[in-house]
Scaffold this motif. Structure first.
Motif: not given
Length: 289
Positions: A213-233
């Motif tokens: 639950l910690l890592i999988t959403p972050a992995l998924a978000a990485r495919y949508w943006t290169d911005s850290l701010t957007k990635m966390t959201i």
């Protein structure tokens, strides 16, 4: 069908589990971005497994299943495991993965031994203690949600306040030191927030699955943006959606556990992102190529 949904949402227990899942999912997704980008996923796994002996030991001492009390023990042993991992890496020739593997095995094995002792030798109401291995969201009550909610909001608040420091220390340590950021203190704070997420999530998802639950959403978000701010959201949103859908599905199908359903939902979001993510998705790259 509509009547079934109305009955479901009228259940106080379902509402508490749903709120807890949403809060945990969002905070896990946000803080998980930094664990992923710092390549600390394995350390997070070791920290999660190390919470089990803390929960068991606190129960043996006080014979209480009050969540805040049990989480104190989980926090202590998780921090001890983190210190052991760092010490082994620094003081021996073992690489990080070996140090994590050894520490994880020792702490988790010790936790299983303590759980076995509780089941065989203690006459109190120990039912539910072993649910910390795989999680048991259905056992969450209003006070547990208060605990999860307060800790989750504190994690999000500190992440917002120190977002600049977390960003710089994640991507460029030398630059961070050059502009006067206390790197060791910031790293310690980030580790503490990571421990906090793991500790509040073990009752719902369990020590085995909380890292997913910690890592999988972050992995998924990485495919949508290169911005850290957007990635966390995005990552936080994926975590919250996973908590929402996983809880609803597990409640509709009464025999399905909530924690694994939340993780499976997060995994489904990852595979969708892997294929269709606008930055790194496989299909998008092939079309662009």
């Amino acid at each position: 069908m509509m009547t079934e949904w109305m009955i479901l949402f009228e259940s106080p227990n379902f509402r508490w589990v749903l709120i807890g899942s949403l809060l945990l999912g969002f905070s896990s997704g946000v803080i998980g971005c930094f664990a992923y980008l710092r390549k600390q996923s394995l350390i997070s796994d070791g920290m999660a497994h190390a919470t089990l002996p803390g929960v068991a030991f606190i129960y043996i001492l006080f014979q209480t299943k009050a969540l805040p009390v049990l989480l104190i023990g989980a926090t202590i042993t998780s921090l001890i495991a983190t210190y052991c991992i760092q010490t082994i890496i620094q003081q021996s020739k073992l690489k990080a993965d070996a140090a994590i593997g050894v520490t994880l095995s020792v702490f988790f094995g010790f936790g299983i031994v303590l759980l076995t002792y509780i089941q065989q030798n203690m006459t109190g109401n120990q039912a539910g203690i072993d649910s910390f291995i795989f999680g048991q969201a259905a056992s969450i009550v209003k006070n547990d949600v208060y605990t999860i909610g307060i800790v989750s909001l504190l994690i999000l608040l500190l992440t917002v306040i120190f977002f600049r420091e977390f960003r710089y220390t994640t991507f460029d340590l030398n630059f961070s030191k050059g502009i006067g950021i206390p790197v060791k203190w910031v790293n310690g704070l980030l580790f503490s927030l990571l421990v906090a997420v793991i500790v509040i999530g073990i009752q719902m998802v369990g020590v085995v699955l909380i890292v997913a639950l910690l890592i999988t959403p972050a992995l998924a978000a990485r495919y949508w943006t290169d911005s850290l701010t957007k990635m966390t959201i995005i990552s936080g949103s994926f975590g919250a959606i996973s908590g929402l859908i996983g809880t609803i599905f597990s409640s509709i199908a009464h025999d399905l556990p909530t924690g694994p359903m939340i993780v499976l939902t997060a995994s489904a979001l990852f595979f969708i992102s892997l294929l269709f993510g606008i930055k790194k998705g496989i299909i998008v790259r092939r079309i662009a190529g």
